[in-house]
Design an enzyme around this catalytic site. Structure first.
Site, PDB file in Angstrom:
ATOM      1  N   THR A  97       0.845  -1.191   0.000  1.00  0.00           N
ATOM      2  CA  THR A  97       0.000   0.000   0.000  1.00  0.00           C
ATOM      3  C   THR A  97       0.887   1.250   0.000  1.00  0.00           C
ATOM      4  O   THR A  97       2.111   1.153   0.078  1.00  0.00           O
ATOM      5  CB  THR A  97      -0.918   0.003   1.231  1.00  0.00           C
ATOM      6  OG1 THR A  97      -0.116  -0.150   2.407  1.00  0.00           O
ATOM      7  CG2 THR A  97      -1.934  -1.135   1.165  1.00  0.00           C
ATOM      8  N   TYR A  98       0.251   2.419  -0.028  1.00  0.00           N
ATOM      9  CA  TYR A  98       0.992   3.672  -0.140  1.00  0.00           C
ATOM     10  C   TYR A  98       1.993   3.824   1.000  1.00  0.00           C
ATOM     11  O   TYR A  98       1.672   3.557   2.167  1.00  0.00           O
ATOM     12  CB  TYR A  98       0.022   4.849  -0.139  1.00  0.00           C
ATOM     13  CG  TYR A  98       0.646   6.142  -0.575  1.00  0.00           C
ATOM     14  CD1 TYR A  98       1.297   6.250  -1.804  1.00  0.00           C
ATOM     15  CD2 TYR A  98       0.589   7.272   0.235  1.00  0.00           C
ATOM     16  CE1 TYR A  98       1.874   7.437  -2.208  1.00  0.00           C
ATOM     17  CE2 TYR A  98       1.154   8.465  -0.170  1.00  0.00           C
ATOM     18  CZ  TYR A  98       1.799   8.546  -1.388  1.00  0.00           C
ATOM     19  OH  TYR A  98       2.364   9.730  -1.786  1.00  0.00           O
TER      20      TYR A  98
END
Length: 279
Positions: free
Chosen positions: A39-40
């Site tokens: 994820t980010y």
């Protein structure tokens, strides 16, 4: 279990465990994110989505068994000033283990760190037993009473340690390995009141040292604790210090250089309130 990674804790762990600079860590994390593996990577939140929580539960139950998943799922609280716009840093697909992931060597090391931390964060607590032995020293003509101690930690149930191999020995900040500790690998069987024969009597003279220079990991921790910058700026800040010859890395420590000291002194003298950490 520890919470999943945020930007700052990922940079600190990658520095301590893998020896990666914050800049290298973020470059590799960017690549993993672009490949859809994580994820980010710029976040200060420890929240994870319900979908990811369910996937982690199914994986843990299938791989490790019921005993390794808690009766109630683990939830972690983000800092009060966390923006919370993103999740914590985690693998996008928990079933993609480091063993099966096809990645470049450096990327794989970082992915392994992220994957283990996320899976461990959803597992049961480890149960440990700490035994401490206290020995009262007795010697003719001894001017003072001395008590020596030694401690050993034994794992009774692995819990999250099954995935996340942590050293249970006490560690100080800044990775100061020279600091004395009473932690030992194991203690022999001892009975209360047992008399032990002294092998040698040693006397050492020691001096108290001032705080050591920051390592890159401990500086990031200090920046976060003091609210200086955001997750996206930690790595860039350290790289800028080195690029402008304000500091250099020496034996894993950030050592200030003359230019940095002069610039800092001048700015603080002229704009004291602006350069106050509290401000």
């Amino acid at each position: 279990a520890l919470p999943p990674f945020t930007t700052s804790t990922l940079q600190q762990a990658a520095s301590s465990v893998l020896g990666f600079s914050p800049g290298k860590t973020m470059k590799l994390a960017q690549s993993l994110y672009e490949q859809g593996r994580i994820t980010y990577m710029r976040t200060d939140s420890v929240n994870i989505s319900e979908q990811a929580r369910v996937a982690a539960r199914e994986f843990i139950l299938a791989q490790y068994g019921d005993a390794f998943y808690p009766a109630k799922p683990n939830f972690f609280k983000s800092k009060a000033d966390a923006q919370g716009a993103h999740e914590a840093i985690r693998p996008t697909e928990v079933a993609l283990t480091p063993v099966t992931a096809s990645l470049e060597p450096a990327e794989l090391k970082l992915y392994d760190l992220i994957w283990r931390r996320f899976v461990a964060s959803q597992m049961t607590d480890a149960h440990t037993c700490v035994r401490t032995a206290l020995l009262a020293a007795r010697k003719p003509a001894l001017a003072h009473d001395y008590v020596f101690s030694a401690s050993a930690t034994e794992i009774e149930f692995e819990g999250f340690l099954k995935v996340m191999k942590l050293s249970l020995k006490q560690k100080r900040a800044d990775d100061d390995e020279n600091e004395d500790t009473d932690e030992v690998a194991a203690l022999p069987q001892l009975a209360l009141g047992e008399t032990l024969a002294a092998v040698r009597w040693l006397a050492d003279e020691k001096q108290t040292k001032g705080p050591t220079h920051y390592s890159e990991a401990s500086l990031i921790k200090a920046l976060e604790e003091n609210g200086v910058g955001r997750p996206s700026t930690y790595a860039a800040t350290i790289e800028t210090l080195k690029a402008r010859d304000y500091a250099k890395t020496e034996k894993k420590k950030l050592v200030p250089l003359e230019r940095g000291i002069l610039v800092c002194d001048w700015l603080v003298k002229k704009l004291d309130s602006l350069f106050s950490v509290g401000y």
